[in-house]
Design a protein around this motif. Structure first.
Motif, PDB file in Angstrom:
ATOM      1  N   GLY A   1       0.817  -1.206   0.000  1.00 48.98           N
ATOM      2  CA  GLY A   1       0.000   0.000   0.000  1.00 48.98           C
ATOM      3  C   GLY A   1       0.850   1.255   0.000  1.00 48.98           C
ATOM      4  O   GLY A   1       2.054   1.218  -0.293  1.00 48.98           O
ATOM      5  N   SER A   2       0.182   2.344   0.367  1.00 52.32           N
ATOM      6  CA  SER A   2       0.900   3.641   0.369  1.00 52.32           C
ATOM      7  C   SER A   2       1.974   3.695   1.443  1.00 52.32           C
ATOM      8  O   SER A   2       2.931   4.459   1.342  1.00 52.32           O
ATOM      9  CB  SER A   2      -0.109   4.790   0.578  1.00 52.32           C
ATOM     10  OG  SER A   2      -0.789   4.620   1.832  1.00 52.32           O
ATOM     11  N   MET A   3       1.821   2.823   2.509  1.00 51.26           N
ATOM     12  CA  MET A   3       2.801   2.806   3.595  1.00 51.26           C
ATOM     13  C   MET A   3       3.799   1.656   3.442  1.00 51.26           C
ATOM     14  O   MET A   3       4.659   1.469   4.289  1.00 51.26           O
ATOM     15  CB  MET A   3       2.076   2.660   4.939  1.00 51.26           C
ATOM     16  CG  MET A   3       1.146   3.842   5.266  1.00 51.26           C
ATOM     17  SD  MET A   3       2.026   5.401   5.432  1.00 51.26           S
ATOM     18  CE  MET A   3       2.989   5.081   6.888  1.00 51.26           C
ATOM     19  N   GLY A   4       3.626   0.925   2.353  1.00 39.94           N
ATOM     20  CA  GLY A   4       4.503  -0.225   2.141  1.00 39.94           C
ATOM     21  C   GLY A   4       3.759  -1.534   2.309  1.00 39.94           C
ATOM     22  O   GLY A   4       2.541  -1.572   2.508  1.00 39.94           O
ATOM     23  N   LEU A   5       4.514  -2.655   2.235  1.00 43.11           N
ATOM     24  CA  LEU A   5       3.928  -3.992   2.375  1.00 43.11           C
ATOM     25  C   LEU A   5       3.467  -4.171   3.821  1.00 43.11           C
ATOM     26  O   LEU A   5       4.262  -4.061   4.759  1.00 43.11           O
ATOM     27  CB  LEU A   5       4.952  -5.074   2.005  1.00 43.11           C
ATOM     28  CG  LEU A   5       4.436  -6.513   1.936  1.00 43.11           C
ATOM     29  CD1 LEU A   5       3.361  -6.631   0.864  1.00 43.11           C
ATOM     30  CD2 LEU A   5       5.584  -7.466   1.635  1.00 43.11           C
TER      31      LEU A   5
END
Length: 542
Positions: free
Chosen positions: A141-145
């Motif tokens: 996602g936007s924050m990473g996996l």
């Protein structure tokens, strides 16, 4: 080519490696593979467990946040500042990685990165928000996996007004996983180290049990033992402390009339195959030599030697051969010995006669010389006729004829008591057994009488098998038997003689008598000496 050479080198190295090292390396490889597989399995189980638990925690946290009144109010008013304050406070108090709040269309009202506010959330499940469904998604996602829990926000009227997306980054989960796996791996490595030590101890123990030999050496020794067992003419039988047969050769099997291959007899109880079996399972006994036994109806002469390993008794090895074979050999030796003794005695007497006759001839006493020749010839023929008439068995007659001349040579007077007689078949004994009994008793009588300087030098002999018993009586005028050994005079090794190679004659006599259910008595003679009396019933076999 390189792979082929490597394989050949490895095969050569393994072939030259000792059995202890091969066992150790085999155990090491097996334990390493098992622990490696166990480690992978436990990592897999731990990963599933962490995923399940983190998903459960994330979903619970998301639902709790979605039910907070301030959050519901902030979403209804689309008050991003208020939602930011709430999210910042919750982030400080909880361990989740991030929190995202959106409206009923999944448009972000709060995001840790302000630049993302106003954009639609990623990885939404189609229709889930409209149905009020909560779900878990693991994606980039936007924050990473991360592993995300998404749940709807409900207003007071039960309408979905927004969505909470709470996530745990995979990097954080990996840290937790590592914190759990590291002690587990350390414990498995410690176990592997302990197994390596135990493997070495086990391989050392195996080598000790194999007496330091390699398997090929053990196989060669086993083949040599099999060949040795087969080559030995005597019967060989080994039993352990439980009475189980551990080894037997074909000659023993043949003599004992045991059916089946020798390998099929190994492990069976000796008492199931041999009757009586006391001699083979006597744990309190000692080594025995030349024991006369009757087993499975066969008369044998047996030797028994204990098996000791590291100071512990492990069983017996018994070697035996047929008694009749020993009888044949004994008879041959007895006949040869008697023949030599008779020749020596007669030679001595004839030398005396020849010297006397030579002197008479030189003195021209021809009539006296002729008279002496006739007299001696008559005496010899009379003795031969006498003995032949009383003793129909030629072996016994020859024995007694020789003993008579031996007594005469020693200065003793051997007298046959009137009534002596023996048939050609001295039942129930064999002629060899009877010869052994008579020879031992007469030899003892000669020796005892010679030791007594006050003796009248008389040896009296009687034997008869005319009645229901075979009766034998030998009396001497010797030194007698000491009271201290009278009760055990028939025990093997007990003797009144100084030489250490005696103590067998009377033991053999007693053994023969016991085999035929007879009895023997020892009495004092008058005025001195000993009387041996033997009674053997003729109607009882062995």
């Amino acid at each position: 080519m390189h792979i082929k050479l490597t394989k050949e080198y490895m095969n050569s190295m393994l072939k030259n490696m000792s059995f202890q090292w091969r066992v150790f390396l085999l155990l090491l490889v097996v334990f390493s593979l098992l622990l490696g597989a166990l480690n992978k399995f436990m990592e897999y189980q731990l990963d599933n467990y962490l995923t399940e638990k983190v998903s459960e925690i994330a979903m619970n946290q998301a639902k709790i946040i979605a039910s907070i009144d301030d959050v519901i109010e902030g979403v209804e008013q689309r008050n991003t500042e208020k939602l930011k304050k709430i999210a910042d406070r919750l982030s400080m108090e909880s361990n989740f990685s991030y929190l995202v709040i959106g409206d009923e269309k999944s448009v972000r009202l709060y995001h840790p990165n302000p630049e993302k506010i106003g954009y639609t959330m990623q990885w939404n499940k189609p229709g889930a928000l409209e149905r009020g469904e909560s779900y878990i998604v693991s994606s980039e996602g936007s924050m990473g996996l991360a592993l995300r829990a998404k749940t709807p926000i409900w207003d007071k009227n039960g309408q979905v007004i927004g969505v909470i997306s709470l996530g745990y980054l995979n990097s954080k989960i990996d840290i937790w996983r590592s914190n759990q796996i590291l002690p587990l791996t350390s414990a498995l490595l410690l176990i592997l180290f302990l197994l390596i030590l135990l493997s070495w101890q086990f391989s050392t123990h195996i080598k000790k049990q194999m007496m330091g030999m390699e398997p090929l050496e053990i196989a060669r020794v086993q083949r040599q033992q099999d060949a040795l067992f087969g080559a030995v003419f005597e019967g060989l039988l080994a039993v352990d402390t439980q009475g189980k047969i551990t080894a037997i050769n074909q000659n023993a099997q043949k003599m004992l009339k045991l059916t089946g291959a020798p390998k099929h007899l190994v492990g069976r109880l000796v008492q199931d195959l041999i009757t009586p079996a006391d001699y083979f399972i006597d744990l309190s006994g000692t080594n025995r030599i030349d024991d006369l036994l009757i087993i499975n109806g066969l008369k044998i002469i047996a030797n028994r030697v204990g098996i000791w390993i590291d100071g512990e008794f492990q069983g017996w090895v018994i070697s035996f051969r047929r008694h009749d074979e020993m009888n044949i050999l004994s008879a041959q030796l007895t006949q040869i010995q008697q023949y030599v003794e008779n020749l020596r005695t007669l030679r001595h007497e004839h030398l005396n006669w020849m010297s006397t006759i030579g002197g008479l001839l030189q003195l021209k006493e021809y009539d006296r010389a002729l008279e002496m020749v006739k007299f001696e010839s008559s005496n010899q023929q009379s003795l031969i006729d006498n003995i032949s008439g009383m003793f129909k068995n030629r072996l016994i007659a020859g024995l007694l004829f020789g003993k008579y001349h031996r007594a005469k040579e020693l200065g003793l007077d051997m007298v046959f008591i009137p009534g002596c007689s023996i048939s050609s078949q001295p039942a129930p004994l064999t002629e060899n057994e009877l010869a052994s009994i008579l020879g031992n008793l007469l030899n003892n009588a000669f020796e005892a009488t010679l030791k007594n300087p006050d003796s009248n030098k008389l040896i009296e002999f009687y034997i008869s098998d005319e009645g229901e018993e075979l009766v034998i009586e030998v009396s001497d005028n010797g030194i007698g038997i000491e009271p201290s050994i009278r009760e055990k005079i028939f025990t093997r090794g007990v003797t009144s003689k100084s030489s250490s190679d005696h103590g067998i004659g009377l033991y053999l006599v007693k053994t023969y008598i016991d085999q035929y259910h007879g009895s023997i008595t020892v009495d004092d003679n008058d005025p001195c000496g000993t009387v041996f009396s033997i009674f053997i019933p003729k109607d009882k076999g062995n």
